[in-house]
Design a protein around this motif. Structure first.
Motif, PDB file in Angstrom:
ATOM      1  N   UNK A  21       0.835  -1.212   0.000  1.00  0.00           N
ATOM      2  CA  UNK A  21       0.000   0.000   0.000  1.00  0.00           C
ATOM      3  C   UNK A  21       0.870   1.263   0.000  1.00  0.00           C
ATOM      4  N   UNK A  22       1.967   1.204   0.751  1.00  0.00           N
ATOM      5  CA  UNK A  22       2.841   2.393   0.801  1.00  0.00           C
ATOM      6  C   UNK A  22       3.449   2.697  -0.568  1.00  0.00           C
ATOM      7  N   UNK A  23       3.864   1.642  -1.291  1.00  0.00           N
ATOM      8  CA  UNK A  23       4.445   1.853  -2.625  1.00  0.00           C
ATOM      9  C   UNK A  23       3.406   2.434  -3.577  1.00  0.00           C
ATOM     10  N   UNK A  24       2.197   1.888  -3.447  1.00  0.00           N
ATOM     11  CA  UNK A  24       1.143   2.394  -4.341  1.00  0.00           C
ATOM     12  C   UNK A  24       0.754   3.846  -3.998  1.00  0.00           C
ATOM     13  N   UNK A  25       0.786   4.161  -2.717  1.00  0.00           N
ATOM     14  CA  UNK A  25       0.356   5.510  -2.309  1.00  0.00           C
ATOM     15  C   UNK A  25       1.429   6.589  -2.573  1.00  0.00           C
ATOM     16  N   UNK A  26       2.690   6.199  -2.555  1.00  0.00           N
ATOM     17  CA  UNK A  26       3.787   7.176  -2.760  1.00  0.00           C
ATOM     18  C   UNK A  26       4.705   6.667  -3.874  1.00  0.00           C
ATOM     19  N   UNK A  27       4.259   6.623  -5.098  1.00  0.00           N
ATOM     20  CA  UNK A  27       5.059   6.079  -6.214  1.00  0.00           C
ATOM     21  C   UNK A  27       6.343   6.858  -6.474  1.00  0.00           C
ATOM     22  N   UNK A  28       6.348   8.130  -6.127  1.00  0.00           N
ATOM     23  CA  UNK A  28       7.571   8.881  -6.372  1.00  0.00           C
ATOM     24  C   UNK A  28       8.715   8.423  -5.463  1.00  0.00           C
ATOM     25  N   UNK A  29       8.337   7.998  -4.307  1.00  0.00           N
ATOM     26  CA  UNK A  29       9.382   7.537  -3.374  1.00  0.00           C
ATOM     27  C   UNK A  29       9.958   6.159  -3.744  1.00  0.00           C
ATOM     28  N   UNK A  30       9.277   5.455  -4.642  1.00  0.00           N
ATOM     29  CA  UNK A  30       9.705   4.102  -5.006  1.00  0.00           C
ATOM     30  C   UNK A  30       9.711   3.961  -6.521  1.00  0.00           C
ATOM     31  N   UNK A  31      10.777   4.481  -7.144  1.00  0.00           N
ATOM     32  CA  UNK A  31      10.851   4.427  -8.615  1.00  0.00           C
ATOM     33  C   UNK A  31      10.982   2.962  -9.099  1.00  0.00           C
ATOM     34  N   UNK A  32      10.733   2.769 -10.383  1.00  0.00           N
ATOM     35  CA  UNK A  32      10.729   1.433 -10.977  1.00  0.00           C
ATOM     36  C   UNK A  32      12.082   0.746 -10.827  1.00  0.00           C
ATOM     37  N   UNK A  33      13.190   1.504 -11.001  1.00  0.00           N
ATOM     38  CA  UNK A  33      14.514   0.867 -10.890  1.00  0.00           C
ATOM     39  C   UNK A  33      14.740   0.281  -9.491  1.00  0.00           C
ATOM     40  N   UNK A  34      14.239   1.005  -8.466  1.00  0.00           N
ATOM     41  CA  UNK A  34      14.390   0.498  -7.095  1.00  0.00           C
ATOM     42  C   UNK A  34      13.604  -0.809  -6.916  1.00  0.00           C
ATOM     43  N   UNK A  35      12.396  -0.804  -7.460  1.00  0.00           N
ATOM     44  CA  UNK A  35      11.578  -2.012  -7.320  1.00  0.00           C
ATOM     45  C   UNK A  35      12.194  -3.204  -8.058  1.00  0.00           C
ATOM     46  N   UNK A  36      12.770  -2.907  -9.262  1.00  0.00           N
ATOM     47  CA  UNK A  36      13.424  -3.997  -9.990  1.00  0.00           C
ATOM     48  C   UNK A  36      14.622  -4.536  -9.218  1.00  0.00           C
ATOM     49  N   UNK A  37      15.354  -3.674  -8.489  1.00  0.00           N
ATOM     50  CA  UNK A  37      16.488  -4.118  -7.694  1.00  0.00           C
ATOM     51  C   UNK A  37      16.010  -4.990  -6.526  1.00  0.00           C
ATOM     52  N   UNK A  38      14.877  -4.567  -5.923  1.00  0.00           N
ATOM     53  CA  UNK A  38      14.311  -5.388  -4.841  1.00  0.00           C
ATOM     54  C   UNK A  38      13.974  -6.811  -5.352  1.00  0.00           C
ATOM     55  N   UNK A  39      13.326  -6.798  -6.531  1.00  0.00           N
ATOM     56  CA  UNK A  39      12.922  -8.109  -7.089  1.00  0.00           C
ATOM     57  C   UNK A  39      14.145  -8.977  -7.355  1.00  0.00           C
ATOM     58  N   UNK A  40      15.206  -8.385  -7.901  1.00  0.00           N
ATOM     59  CA  UNK A  40      16.412  -9.155  -8.193  1.00  0.00           C
ATOM     60  C   UNK A  40      17.034  -9.690  -6.914  1.00  0.00           C
ATOM     61  N   UNK A  41      17.048  -8.901  -5.854  1.00  0.00           N
ATOM     62  CA  UNK A  41      17.612  -9.337  -4.570  1.00  0.00           C
ATOM     63  C   UNK A  41      16.803 -10.519  -4.007  1.00  0.00           C
ATOM     64  N   UNK A  42      15.456 -10.411  -4.143  1.00  0.00           N
ATOM     65  CA  UNK A  42      14.618 -11.528  -3.663  1.00  0.00           C
ATOM     66  C   UNK A  42      14.951 -12.827  -4.421  1.00  0.00           C
ATOM     67  N   UNK A  43      15.108 -12.737  -5.739  1.00  0.00           N
ATOM     68  CA  UNK A  43      15.374 -13.923  -6.553  1.00  0.00           C
ATOM     69  C   UNK A  43      16.734 -14.519  -6.210  1.00  0.00           C
ATOM     70  N   UNK A  44      17.759 -13.663  -6.044  1.00  0.00           N
ATOM     71  CA  UNK A  44      19.101 -14.164  -5.706  1.00  0.00           C
ATOM     72  C   UNK A  44      19.097 -14.884  -4.357  1.00  0.00           C
ATOM     73  N   UNK A  45      18.364 -14.290  -3.411  1.00  0.00           N
ATOM     74  CA  UNK A  45      18.281 -14.928  -2.079  1.00  0.00           C
ATOM     75  C   UNK A  45      17.590 -16.303  -2.159  1.00  0.00           C
ATOM     76  N   UNK A  46      16.534 -16.341  -3.011  1.00  0.00           N
ATOM     77  CA  UNK A  46      15.830 -17.587  -3.198  1.00  0.00           C
ATOM     78  C   UNK A  46      16.745 -18.667  -3.800  1.00  0.00           C
TER      79      UNK A  46
END
Length: 494
Positions: A21-46
């Motif tokens: 909800x926070x990401x959806x409510x404040x999209x400027x604070x969470x740019x797409x590149x940051x989200x893609x980095x989060x996703x990559x970190x999750x996959x590497x950990x997995x």
């Protein structure tokens, strides 16, 4: 972005509800590149978690080796328990053997105490008493009870051993032949613990110890196999070895006579059909007991006397029926003894119906025997001389002599059989200790009913044996016995 692109897995980032909800409510604070980095970190950990502990092939081999060493160490307890259980069986068996050994010693001591002089025979040789049948039975029962207790002591420890063997086999199936060897050896120990050698000395033999040695060898071979060492090959599987114990037929016979003796001592006991049947069956065996001094209380005469005493209080109908049965007994001496004893007992008890029936049956038996038939002179009937003496008493010595003489003339082959059947049995004792050395056949006297003339006439075709100045021959063969008869006849004619 289209709805389809928005739902594509490439656009998916896994977040908790609060942060989504926070990401959806404040999209400027969470740019797409940051989200893609989060996703990559999750996959590497997995990927890292799925890979687990990274091991090289060398490291994996070391891990496997350590694992198997730990397993062997864990399973070593199974073989140690087998060793402990086997040792408990060995120790318990030796401890339990003491009970039967004590009873055997007591039995031997009782026999020694009873072995006292009670008189002497007609040759002046000392006669010694033996342990009574009652005391013998008590000693035997005490020994048998001790043997049974020994088996009871072994039962639980052998069961424990078999449980530990099953556990060891489950840990290592390849040891099955050695497990079976140990199990069978333990069963053999139990079987040997329940038996005692039936020897006059009552001493233990080496069979029991050999079963213990076999169990010990089986245990050692199993442990060596477990350790991977060279081990003794198990012997071929056999049935549990139970030592054959020879039946003591004479003691069984004495026990039977002891059970029947009360009937000869008192007059009120009722007819015991089963006991009489046992006695008349035993009489057929007692006919093969030589009529000597040491056998007076257990021979054919005593057996038949007790058989008749057991049935003394039966009704006339039963007794007359028994008389008919007794006339058919074999060997012949059994029939003669049974009928003669029935005549004597019924006369003493004033039973005229039974007496007359028995007398008639005796005479019919005497007249019905074909003495010219070799089958009438059974070699295992050692009491015919006495039976013929009874016949001479009932009829007359001359009547018996004539019947036997006619038999020889009708069939000369019966001559030697008659000579053998009518000989005396003599006990031979050690002159210093009185110990019975053996029995032999010898003619010292000739019965008044003996067919002397027919014997002398028929002896001409039979080779003679040398007789010394005392009437003795080196052997007691039929020819030797005939030569003794001729020697006595010749001396009597001088």
């Amino acid at each position: 972005m289209s709805s389809e692109d928005n739902r594509n897995i490439s656009n998916l980032v896994l977040l908790c509800i609060e942060h989504s909800h926070e990401v959806d409510d404040f999209p400027d604070n969470y740019p797409a590149d940051m989200l893609r980095q989060w996703k990559k970190s999750q996959f590497d950990e997995h990927q890292l978690i799925n890979r687990g502990w990274p091991l090289t092939d060398s490291e994996a081999g070391q891990a496997l080796g350590a694992s198997f060493q730990t397993l062997d160490h864990h399973h070593a307890g199974a073989i140690l328990e087998v060793v402990r259980a086997a040792e408990r069986v060995l120790l318990t068996a030796r401890d339990a053997r003491r009970g039967p050994a004590v009873q055997a010693v007591a039995w031997r001591a009782a026999k020694d105490r009873a072995h006292t002089s009670v008189g002497w025979d007609h040759n002046g040789n000392t006669i010694y008493a033996e342990l009574s049948a009652l005391e013998t039975r008590q000693c035997r029962e005490a020994l048998e009870q001790a043997l049974a207790q020994a088996c009871e002591m072994l039962a639980p420890v052998v069961s424990d051993l078999k449980i530990e063997l099953a556990a060891a086999l489950a840990s290592r199936p390849s040891i099955e032949p050695w497990v079976s060897w140990v199990s069978n050896a333990a069963e053999n120990v139990v079987a040997a613990s329940g038996a005692w050698p039936n020897t006059p000395e009552l001493d233990d033999n080496d069979h029991f110890e050999s079963t213990l040695d076999n169990l010990s060898a089986a245990k050692n071979a199993l442990t060596a196999t477990w350790r991977g060492e060279q081990a003794q090959v198990p012997p071929p599987e056999q049935e549990i070895e139970v030592p054959e114990v020879e039946r003591d037929l004479m003691n069984e016979h004495l026990d039977l006579l002891e059970r029947a003796r009360p009937y000869a001592r008192v007059a009120h006991l009722p007819y015991n059909e089963g006991l009489r049947a046992e006695l008349v069956q035993a009489a057929s065996v007692a006919a093969s007991i030589p009529p000597v001094v040491s056998a007076l209380t257990r021979g054919l005469d005593a057996t038949c006397l007790l058989a008749v005493a057991v049935s003394a209080n039966a009704g006339d109908d039963i007794l007359t029926s028994l008389v008919e049965e007794d006339a058919q007994r074999r060997p012949l001496s059994v029939a003669f003894f049974m009928l003669a004893e029935t005549v004597r007992t019924s006369k003493r008890l004033d039973r005229p119906v039974v007496q007359q029936h028995a007398e008639a049956a005796f005479l019919a038996l005497w007249e019905g025997v074909d003495w010219s038939d070799l089958d009438s002179w059974e070699t295992n009937d050692l009491n015919l001389r006495t039976a013929l003496s009874i016949a001479a008493w009932v009829t007359s010595p001359l009547a018996v002599e004539e019947r036997l003489a006619n038999a020889i003339r009708q069939n000369p082959d019966v001559l030697l059989a008659l000579v053998v059947a009518c000989v005396e049995w003599v006990e031979e004792h050690d002159s210093s200790t009185g110990e019975l050395l053996g029995l032999r056949r010898r003619y010292r006297t000739i019965p008044p009913w003996f067919p002397v003339n027919a014997i002398v006439e028929g002896a001409g075709t039979i080779a003679q044996v040398t007789v010394d100045s005392f009437g003795e021959t080196a052997e007691d063969s039929p020819e030797s016995l005939l030569s003794q008869v001729l020697w006595i006849v010749e001396r009597g004619s001088k």
